[in-house]
Scaffold this motif. Structure first.
Motif, PDB file in Angstrom:
ATOM      1  N   VAL A  79      -8.117   0.086 -54.816  1.00 13.85           N
ATOM      2  CA  VAL A  79      -8.479   1.472 -55.098  1.00 13.85           C
ATOM      3  C   VAL A  79      -7.580   2.437 -54.320  1.00 13.85           C
ATOM      4  CG1 VAL A  79     -10.282   3.228 -54.782  1.00 13.85           C
ATOM      5  CG2 VAL A  79     -10.876   0.985 -55.722  1.00 13.85           C
ATOM      6  N   LEU A  80      -7.348   2.127 -53.070  1.00  9.87           N
ATOM      7  CA  LEU A  80      -6.563   3.013 -52.213  1.00  9.87           C
ATOM      8  C   LEU A  80      -5.061   2.776 -52.322  1.00  9.87           C
ATOM      9  CD1 LEU A  80      -8.773   2.848 -48.993  1.00  9.87           C
ATOM     10  CD2 LEU A  80      -8.685   4.701 -50.656  1.00  9.87           C
ATOM     11  N   GLN A  81      -4.696   1.605 -52.889  1.00 14.22           N
ATOM     12  CA  GLN A  81      -3.284   1.221 -52.937  1.00 14.22           C
ATOM     13  C   GLN A  81      -2.670   1.182 -51.537  1.00 14.22           C
ATOM     14  OE1 GLN A  81      -1.358   0.360 -56.019  1.00 14.22           O
ATOM     15  NE2 GLN A  81      -3.560  -0.002 -56.304  1.00 14.22           N
ATOM     16  N   GLN A  82      -3.462   0.639 -50.603  1.00 12.04           N
ATOM     17  CA  GLN A  82      -3.033   0.528 -49.212  1.00 12.04           C
ATOM     18  C   GLN A  82      -3.565  -0.784 -48.638  1.00 12.04           C
ATOM     19  OE1 GLN A  82      -1.075   2.570 -47.639  1.00 12.04           O
ATOM     20  NE2 GLN A  82      -1.253   4.574 -48.641  1.00 12.04           N
ATOM     21  N   LYS A  83      -2.805  -1.363 -47.716  1.00  7.10           N
ATOM     22  CA  LYS A  83      -3.272  -2.536 -46.989  1.00  7.10           C
ATOM     23  C   LYS A  83      -4.131  -2.065 -45.816  1.00  7.10           C
ATOM     24  CE  LYS A  83      -2.349  -6.332 -47.271  1.00  7.10           C
ATOM     25  NZ  LYS A  83      -3.110  -7.429 -47.950  1.00  7.10           N
ATOM     26  N   LEU A  84      -5.314  -2.626 -45.694  1.00  8.06           N
ATOM     27  CA  LEU A  84      -6.242  -2.216 -44.643  1.00  8.06           C
ATOM     28  C   LEU A  84      -6.312  -3.219 -43.497  1.00  8.06           C
ATOM     29  CD1 LEU A  84      -9.173  -0.994 -46.914  1.00  8.06           C
ATOM     30  CD2 LEU A  84      -7.335   0.375 -45.893  1.00  8.06           C
ATOM     31  N   PHE A  85      -5.991  -4.472 -43.781  1.00  6.61           N
ATOM     32  CA  PHE A  85      -6.052  -5.517 -42.767  1.00  6.61           C
ATOM     33  C   PHE A  85      -4.743  -6.294 -42.747  1.00  6.61           C
ATOM     34  CE2 PHE A  85     -10.470  -4.950 -44.145  1.00  6.61           C
ATOM     35  CZ  PHE A  85     -11.134  -4.812 -42.932  1.00  6.61           C
ATOM     36  N   LYS A  86      -4.452  -6.852 -41.590  1.00  3.55           N
ATOM     37  CA  LYS A  86      -3.365  -7.819 -41.467  1.00  3.55           C
ATOM     38  C   LYS A  86      -3.862  -8.969 -40.609  1.00  3.55           C
ATOM     39  CE  LYS A  86      -1.254  -5.359 -37.557  1.00  3.55           C
ATOM     40  NZ  LYS A  86      -0.029  -4.700 -37.042  1.00  3.55           N
ATOM     41  N   ARG A  87      -3.283 -10.126 -40.781  1.00  4.50           N
ATOM     42  CA  ARG A  87      -3.740 -11.302 -40.044  1.00  4.50           C
ATOM     43  C   ARG A  87      -2.872 -11.531 -38.812  1.00  4.50           C
ATOM     44  NH1 ARG A  87      -7.755 -14.228 -41.331  1.00  4.50           N
ATOM     45  NH2 ARG A  87      -8.676 -14.127 -43.418  1.00  4.50           N
ATOM     46  N   ASP A  88      -3.565 -11.887 -37.724  1.00 15.46           N
ATOM     47  CA  ASP A  88      -2.900 -12.315 -36.498  1.00 15.46           C
ATOM     48  C   ASP A  88      -3.482 -13.679 -36.158  1.00 15.46           C
ATOM     49  OD1 ASP A  88      -1.636 -12.646 -34.118  1.00 15.46           O
ATOM     50  OD2 ASP A  88      -2.717 -11.071 -33.044  1.00 15.46           O
ATOM     51  N   GLY A  89      -2.841 -14.723 -36.667  1.00 17.12           N
ATOM     52  CA  GLY A  89      -3.434 -16.053 -36.562  1.00 17.12           C
ATOM     53  C   GLY A  89      -4.651 -16.133 -37.466  1.00 17.12           C
ATOM     54  N   ARG A  90      -5.816 -16.392 -36.869  1.00 22.22           N
ATOM     55  CA  ARG A  90      -7.055 -16.463 -37.645  1.00 22.22           C
ATOM     56  C   ARG A  90      -7.840 -15.158 -37.589  1.00 22.22           C
ATOM     57  NH1 ARG A  90     -10.103 -21.981 -36.211  1.00 22.22           N
ATOM     58  NH2 ARG A  90     -11.275 -21.286 -38.047  1.00 22.22           N
ATOM     59  N   LYS A  91      -7.307 -14.171 -36.869  1.00 22.81           N
ATOM     60  CA  LYS A  91      -8.011 -12.900 -36.716  1.00 22.81           C
ATOM     61  C   LYS A  91      -7.555 -11.877 -37.742  1.00 22.81           C
ATOM     62  CE  LYS A  91      -8.834 -13.261 -31.730  1.00 22.81           C
ATOM     63  NZ  LYS A  91      -8.601 -12.613 -30.413  1.00 22.81           N
TER      64      LYS A  91
END
Length: 307
Positions: free
Chosen positions: A69-81
């Motif tokens: 909907v926003l056409q934006q990435k809200l999260f990124k992964r750092d290992g399993r987090k």
């Protein structure tokens, strides 16, 4: 029907009288924002499932839809987090504001519906003393509100709060910065020894204590050790009713607040028969952006604990 209406569009008139097309605004579904905030406050999708009652896979699909909907990435992964992107961090504030406004509209103008429960945690000292009066006052102002009250130890309640299982916690001697929450010292109470004063005169003091972690246990053992008094643990229990029974039964002495001793009608041990024990703070921890009713309940608890 005009051509613009037949196409589902909206038009406005210019000063010259010609129609000008106006682009339809897009909406962000509030249910997606609510799940997004729950994930942020809980710290993970797995923990968020305990508060919004969706599976982890359903939450993952909701976050994918929100990003679409926003056409934006809200999260990124750092290992399993999962870590918020800069856009995700910016969205948190907007989402909380929009949800708070949505909830206010529904509570003020919406149809009379069953409200979400307010979840409260408190230690036994307060559940047996100030809670009845607080609930009576709260019922008069919010007769349709639903409450879920959990009684336990401070460490247990704060752990539940950190896992987004409680909205408010009234505890003893524990505080600290918590994500999405505020805490305040609302009162002080003097710890006191409770039990038969004659028992305190023994060369080896018999103790009735709660299992660790417990601030009262730590204070009692520290005071006796510093005074080089011999002691023996005769009853250890995870709950206050058993501790109360042990003290009433004359097994030994214990350490609690004056409020608890007065409410339970237990004798206090004064003078220098036992070493002095310190004051302890009463702490109210509340989640940010609570509904008005929950905040009012928090204010009532704070006022009662400080009285």
């Amino acid at each position: 029907m005009t051509p613009e209406e037949s196409r589902g569009g909206v038009s406005v008139m210019s000063q010259s009288g010609h129609s000008l097309p106006q682009r339809m605004a897009r909406n962000v579904p509030t249910e997606l924002l609510r799940s997004f905030v729950a994930i942020v406050e809980a710290g993970s999708m797995a923990q968020a499932t305990e508060t919004i009652f969706l599976t982890q896979s359903a939450l993952s699909l909701q976050m994918k839809r929100l990003e679409d909907v926003l056409q934006q990435k809200l999260f990124k992964r750092d290992g399993r987090k999962l870590i918020l992107t800069p856009i995700g961090e910016e969205l948190v504030s907007y989402a909380r504001q929009l949800l708070a406004l949505n909830d206010r509209i529904m509570s003020t103008l919406g149809e009379d519906a069953e409200p979400d429960p307010i979840t409260v945690g408190m230690v036994q000292d307060f559940a047996d003393t100030l809670l009845p009066d607080v609930l009576g006052q709260f019922r008069l102002a919010h007769p349709r509100s639903r409450l879920v009250v959990r009684v336990g130890g401070s460490a247990e309640l704060l752990d539940m709060f950190d896992r987004s299982r409680l909205d408010l916690v009234l505890c003893l001697g524990q505080h600290g910065d918590r994500s999405g929450a505020t805490w305040k010292v609302v009162g002080h109470d003097r710890m006191t020894w409770i039990g038969d004063p004659q028992i305190a005169e023994r060369s080896e003091v018999p103790l009735v204590l709660l299992e660790p972690p417990c601030r009262f246990r730590d204070a009692a053992l520290r005071a006796l050790t510093q005074e080089r008094r011999d002691y023996r643990l005769v009853l250890e229990t995870p709950n206050l009713p058993a501790l109360r029974a042990g003290v009433r039964g004359g097994l030994g002495v214990s350490c609690r607040t004056r409020r608890f001793a007065t409410a339970e009608g237990l004798p206090t041990i004064t003078g220098d028969a036992l070493p002095a024990v310190p004051e302890i703070e009463t702490i109210l921890v509340r989640r940010n952006h609570l509904a008005d009713a929950a905040n009012e309940l928090g204010d009532l608890l704070a006022a009662a604990a400080g009285g």
